[in-house]
Design a protein around this motif. Sequence first.
Motif, PDB file in Angstrom:
ATOM      1  N   LEU A   1       3.163   7.991 -12.560  1.00 45.88           N
ATOM      2  CA  LEU A   1       2.908   7.740 -13.842  1.00 45.88           C
ATOM      3  C   LEU A   1       1.374   8.057 -14.531  1.00 45.88           C
ATOM      4  CD1 LEU A   1       4.196   3.924 -13.733  1.00 45.88           C
ATOM      5  CD2 LEU A   1       5.246   6.150 -14.559  1.00 45.88           C
ATOM      6  N   GLY A   2       0.628   8.720 -13.617  1.00 44.73           N
ATOM      7  CA  GLY A   2      -0.764   9.036 -13.856  1.00 44.73           C
ATOM      8  C   GLY A   2      -1.810   8.063 -14.044  1.00 44.73           C
ATOM      9  N   LEU A   3      -1.637   6.997 -13.246  1.00 47.31           N
ATOM     10  CA  LEU A   3      -2.390   5.997 -13.807  1.00 47.31           C
ATOM     11  C   LEU A   3      -3.852   5.974 -12.715  1.00 47.31           C
ATOM     12  CD1 LEU A   3       0.603   3.070 -13.690  1.00 47.31           C
ATOM     13  CD2 LEU A   3      -0.723   4.116 -15.717  1.00 47.31           C
ATOM     14  N   SER A   4      -4.795   5.416 -13.027  1.00 45.17           N
ATOM     15  CA  SER A   4      -5.829   5.215 -12.394  1.00 45.17           C
ATOM     16  C   SER A   4      -5.550   4.286 -11.149  1.00 45.17           C
ATOM     17  CB  SER A   4      -7.101   4.794 -12.946  1.00 45.17           C
ATOM     18  OG  SER A   4      -8.188   4.148 -12.281  1.00 45.17           O
TER      19      SER A   4
ATOM     20  N   SER B   1      -4.797  -1.282  -9.170  1.00 39.53           N
ATOM     21  CA  SER B   1      -5.021  -2.088  -8.043  1.00 39.53           C
ATOM     22  C   SER B   1      -5.351  -3.530  -8.501  1.00 39.53           C
ATOM     23  CB  SER B   1      -6.262  -1.817  -6.753  1.00 39.53           C
ATOM     24  OG  SER B   1      -5.903  -0.548  -6.585  1.00 39.53           O
ATOM     25  N   LEU B   2      -6.031  -3.632  -9.701  1.00 39.81           N
ATOM     26  CA  LEU B   2      -6.044  -4.983 -10.189  1.00 39.81           C
ATOM     27  C   LEU B   2      -5.003  -5.722 -10.456  1.00 39.81           C
ATOM     28  CD1 LEU B   2      -8.450  -4.056 -13.348  1.00 39.81           C
ATOM     29  CD2 LEU B   2      -8.871  -5.000 -11.321  1.00 39.81           C
ATOM     30  N   ASN B   3      -3.658  -5.320 -10.135  1.00 40.54           N
ATOM     31  CA  ASN B   3      -2.345  -6.099 -10.148  1.00 40.54           C
ATOM     32  C   ASN B   3      -2.516  -6.920  -8.923  1.00 40.54           C
ATOM     33  OD1 ASN B   3      -0.156  -5.324  -8.017  1.00 40.54           O
ATOM     34  ND2 ASN B   3      -1.185  -3.409  -8.658  1.00 40.54           N
ATOM     35  N   ASP B   4      -3.336  -6.618  -7.905  1.00 41.78           N
ATOM     36  CA  ASP B   4      -3.557  -7.344  -6.785  1.00 41.78           C
ATOM     37  C   ASP B   4      -4.461  -8.678  -7.070  1.00 41.78           C
ATOM     38  OD1 ASP B   4      -2.070  -6.056  -4.713  1.00 41.78           O
ATOM     39  OD2 ASP B   4      -3.640  -4.816  -4.285  1.00 41.78           O
TER      40      ASP B   4
ATOM     41  N   VAL C   1       9.592  -7.376  -8.308  1.00 38.06           N
ATOM     42  CA  VAL C   1       9.908  -6.260  -7.749  1.00 38.06           C
ATOM     43  C   VAL C   1      10.454  -5.269  -8.794  1.00 38.06           C
ATOM     44  CG1 VAL C   1       9.803  -6.965  -5.559  1.00 38.06           C
ATOM     45  CG2 VAL C   1      11.960  -6.787  -6.593  1.00 38.06           C
ATOM     46  N   LEU C   2      11.338  -6.302  -9.839  1.00 39.71           N
ATOM     47  CA  LEU C   2      12.107  -5.375 -10.865  1.00 39.71           C
ATOM     48  C   LEU C   2      11.303  -4.770 -12.023  1.00 39.71           C
ATOM     49  CD1 LEU C   2      15.409  -7.505 -11.331  1.00 39.71           C
ATOM     50  CD2 LEU C   2      15.044  -5.243 -10.217  1.00 39.71           C
ATOM     51  N   ILE C   3      10.180  -5.852 -12.271  1.00 40.30           N
ATOM     52  CA  ILE C   3       9.041  -5.289 -13.056  1.00 40.30           C
ATOM     53  C   ILE C   3       8.430  -4.177 -12.785  1.00 40.30           C
ATOM     54  CG2 ILE C   3       6.839  -5.955 -14.276  1.00 40.30           C
ATOM     55  CD1 ILE C   3       7.881  -8.890 -14.385  1.00 40.30           C
ATOM     56  N   TYR C   4       8.062  -4.054 -11.411  1.00 39.30           N
ATOM     57  CA  TYR C   4       7.274  -2.954 -10.732  1.00 39.30           C
ATOM     58  C   TYR C   4       8.235  -1.697 -10.862  1.00 39.30           C
ATOM     59  CZ  TYR C   4       3.590  -5.652  -8.484  1.00 39.30           C
ATOM     60  OH  TYR C   4       2.530  -6.408  -8.435  1.00 39.30           O
ATOM     61  N   ALA C   5       9.409  -1.906 -10.535  1.00 43.30           N
ATOM     62  CA  ALA C   5      10.425  -0.740 -10.689  1.00 43.30           C
ATOM     63  C   ALA C   5      10.677  -0.071 -12.108  1.00 43.30           C
ATOM     64  CB  ALA C   5      11.923  -1.246 -10.113  1.00 43.30           C
ATOM     65  N   HIS C   6      10.367  -0.702 -12.996  1.00 48.45           N
ATOM     66  CA  HIS C   6      10.690  -0.218 -14.444  1.00 48.45           C
ATOM     67  C   HIS C   6       9.546  -0.143 -15.243  1.00 48.45           C
ATOM     68  CE1 HIS C   6      14.819  -0.194 -13.792  1.00 48.45           C
ATOM     69  NE2 HIS C   6      14.941  -1.564 -13.180  1.00 48.45           N
ATOM     70  N   ALA C   7       8.238  -0.548 -15.032  1.00 48.91           N
ATOM     71  CA  ALA C   7       6.898  -0.585 -15.650  1.00 48.91           C
ATOM     72  C   ALA C   7       6.573   0.900 -15.926  1.00 48.91           C
ATOM     73  CB  ALA C   7       5.893  -1.698 -14.917  1.00 48.91           C
ATOM     74  N   GLU C   8       5.978   1.226 -16.945  1.00 55.18           N
ATOM     75  CA  GLU C   8       5.347   2.194 -17.203  1.00 55.18           C
ATOM     76  C   GLU C   8       3.960   1.942 -17.874  1.00 55.18           C
ATOM     77  OE1 GLU C   8       7.772   4.834 -19.528  1.00 55.18           O
ATOM     78  OE2 GLU C   8       9.342   4.897 -17.920  1.00 55.18           O
ATOM     79  N   ASN C   9       3.681   0.860 -18.096  1.00 53.25           N
ATOM     80  CA  ASN C   9       2.432   0.423 -18.715  1.00 53.25           C
ATOM     81  C   ASN C   9       1.609  -0.384 -17.784  1.00 53.25           C
ATOM     82  OD1 ASN C   9       0.572  -1.463 -20.279  1.00 53.25           O
ATOM     83  ND2 ASN C   9       1.062  -0.182 -21.818  1.00 53.25           N
ATOM     84  N   ILE C  10       0.351  -0.300 -17.681  1.00 58.93           N
ATOM     85  CA  ILE C  10      -0.224  -0.913 -16.620  1.00 58.93           C
ATOM     86  C   ILE C  10      -0.427  -2.220 -16.945  1.00 58.93           C
ATOM     87  CG2 ILE C  10      -2.779  -0.542 -17.894  1.00 58.93           C
ATOM     88  CD1 ILE C  10      -2.255  -0.355 -14.139  1.00 58.93           C
ATOM     89  N   PHE C  11      -0.571  -2.856 -18.023  1.00 56.80           N
ATOM     90  CA  PHE C  11      -0.511  -4.264 -17.937  1.00 56.80           C
ATOM     91  C   PHE C  11       1.001  -5.068 -17.889  1.00 56.80           C
ATOM     92  CE2 PHE C  11      -3.439  -2.574 -21.401  1.00 56.80           C
ATOM     93  CZ  PHE C  11      -4.596  -3.537 -20.924  1.00 56.80           C
ATOM     94  N   VAL C  12       2.048  -4.127 -17.658  1.00 55.19           N
ATOM     95  CA  VAL C  12       3.230  -4.462 -17.241  1.00 55.19           C
ATOM     96  C   VAL C  12       3.308  -4.784 -15.730  1.00 55.19           C
ATOM     97  CG1 VAL C  12       5.740  -4.206 -17.179  1.00 55.19           C
ATOM     98  CG2 VAL C  12       4.527  -3.659 -19.116  1.00 55.19           C
TER      99      VAL C  12
ATOM    100  N   GLY D   1       1.061  -1.310  -0.046  1.00 51.45           N
ATOM    101  CA  GLY D   1      -0.029   0.023   0.074  1.00 51.45           C
ATOM    102  C   GLY D   1       1.031   1.327   0.115  1.00 51.45           C
ATOM    103  N   LEU D   2       2.087   1.211   0.453  1.00 53.00           N
ATOM    104  CA  LEU D   2       2.891   2.375   0.642  1.00 53.00           C
ATOM    105  C   LEU D   2       3.223   2.784  -0.708  1.00 53.00           C
ATOM    106  CD1 LEU D   2       5.534   1.131   3.311  1.00 53.00           C
ATOM    107  CD2 LEU D   2       3.699   2.905   3.480  1.00 53.00           C
ATOM    108  N   TYR D   3       3.202   2.077  -1.878  1.00 55.91           N
ATOM    109  CA  TYR D   3       3.424   2.327  -3.226  1.00 55.91           C
ATOM    110  C   TYR D   3       2.472   2.805  -4.007  1.00 55.91           C
ATOM    111  CZ  TYR D   3       7.865  -0.517  -2.383  1.00 55.91           C
ATOM    112  OH  TYR D   3       9.007  -1.090  -1.801  1.00 55.91           O
ATOM    113  N   LEU D   4       1.396   2.735  -3.563  1.00 56.41           N
ATOM    114  CA  LEU D   4       0.050   2.983  -4.398  1.00 56.41           C
ATOM    115  C   LEU D   4       0.103   4.524  -4.734  1.00 56.41           C
ATOM    116  CD1 LEU D   4      -2.527   2.355  -5.606  1.00 56.41           C
ATOM    117  CD2 LEU D   4      -3.882   2.778  -3.444  1.00 56.41           C
ATOM    118  N   SER D   5       0.103   5.283  -3.897  1.00 53.80           N
ATOM    119  CA  SER D   5      -0.167   6.742  -4.235  1.00 53.80           C
ATOM    120  C   SER D   5       1.182   7.215  -5.176  1.00 53.80           C
ATOM    121  CB  SER D   5      -0.250   7.729  -3.262  1.00 53.80           C
ATOM    122  OG  SER D   5       0.617   7.664  -2.120  1.00 53.80           O
TER     123      SER D   5
END
Length: 425
Positions: free
Chosen positions: A46-49, A54-57, A95-106, A36-40
């Motif tokens: 990245l300007g994501l909804s 949250s669908l990644n959960d 965590v590396l994917i989360y670190a570098h992702a810029e697309n919601i599907f990633v 949850g710390l990373y959400l906001s």
Amino acid sequence: METQQKTRRLEYKWVIIAAAFLMVFTCLGFCSSNKGLYLSAITEALGLSRSLFSLNDSCRYITTSVVNLFFGLLISKFGARKMIGAGFLSLIASVLIYAHAENIFVFYLGGCFLGMGLSWTTTTMVGYVVDCWCKEHKGTIMGLVLCANGLGGALAAQIVTPLIYEAGNPFGYRNAYQLVALILLIVGALVVILFRDAPKEIAANLPKKKAKGQSIRSITFREAIRKPYFYVAAVCIFFTGSALQGVNGISAAHMTDSGLDAGYVATVLSVHSLALAGSKFLTGLAYDKIGLKKTMLICNGAAVAAFLMLSFVSPEGPGKILAMGYGVFSSFALPLETVMIPLIVTELFGSVSFAKLLGIYVSVNTAGFAIGTPIANLVFDLCGTYFPFLLALAAMMLVVCAVFQTLLVRIDRENKALAAQRENA
């Protein structure tokens, strides 16, 4: 010489338990407890909804549910050590994917790797390892290992929060994820080096004296799935998971909606996290001392009390006390979805097909996670409050408690009859 070798192997179980504790401390503490710390930070950078992010959960829970269905097959083919190694690699990839992702599907792909990694390094794996290496005091040891979750989460929050919210750096979360990847690599290497698959003489060694929290049952997988209580227990576990996670997902929002200030809500959640570390150990200890039936009654009763307390929170004195009560009582309900599931499998079926049955029950429980919070928010959209949802869940948990107690009374009778047959044989 042979006796000395067996003694050394029995003593090595404590190295295994320590490695399992470190594994839970790191994997749940750094990869799950503080998501949850990373959400906001991520959604703003990245300007994501938030709802889409949250669908990644959901991706995580669906993956965990599917992967756990095959846990028994995988553990028999590859063994615990290799699967733990694969679990750490999956978490590092996540965590590396989360670190570098810029697309919601990633990010959704990262959620899938997260679910896979946690499946092989947390509750299911710990349940299997404790069952293999520890034939006595299973509940106490299980609770001790799983309480590492709260301790790891507390430390992780102190480490990653300054990086996530680094002044002048909207992408500080990337540095936090990269640090977590390094921690996972170091700890994962250490755990894999220390880990051993249980020798056959340990896995088959049964205690001479039956403790309160030990089953004398020995049921194969095929026999288990023909038992009606296999499905009754699965339904109870599903609804328990959906209720506990559903409330956990909306508790902070409900307290805020009820007029409590954000600072007090944060205090309640902190008390909850600290109590959770102790409650898992105490739940496991209770299982060893008073058995599954009474321990389940305590945990289910705590869930009902927690839901009712949360329903009636308010900014006035009694309402604030109820909020704090929720924080404490809910911590004694949550072991129902962690510590208790492996112990339920042990009590109902024994160890013959433990890995397969544990994987299925954890999968069922995780499937319940996926629907709890969405239903809660649907009720909120329709009613403008979570109050009806909380009352309904309190009633549902009463029913689940009654059904499970009835089931365990039947199992106790069967166990007594089985013990009498063995004594007369």
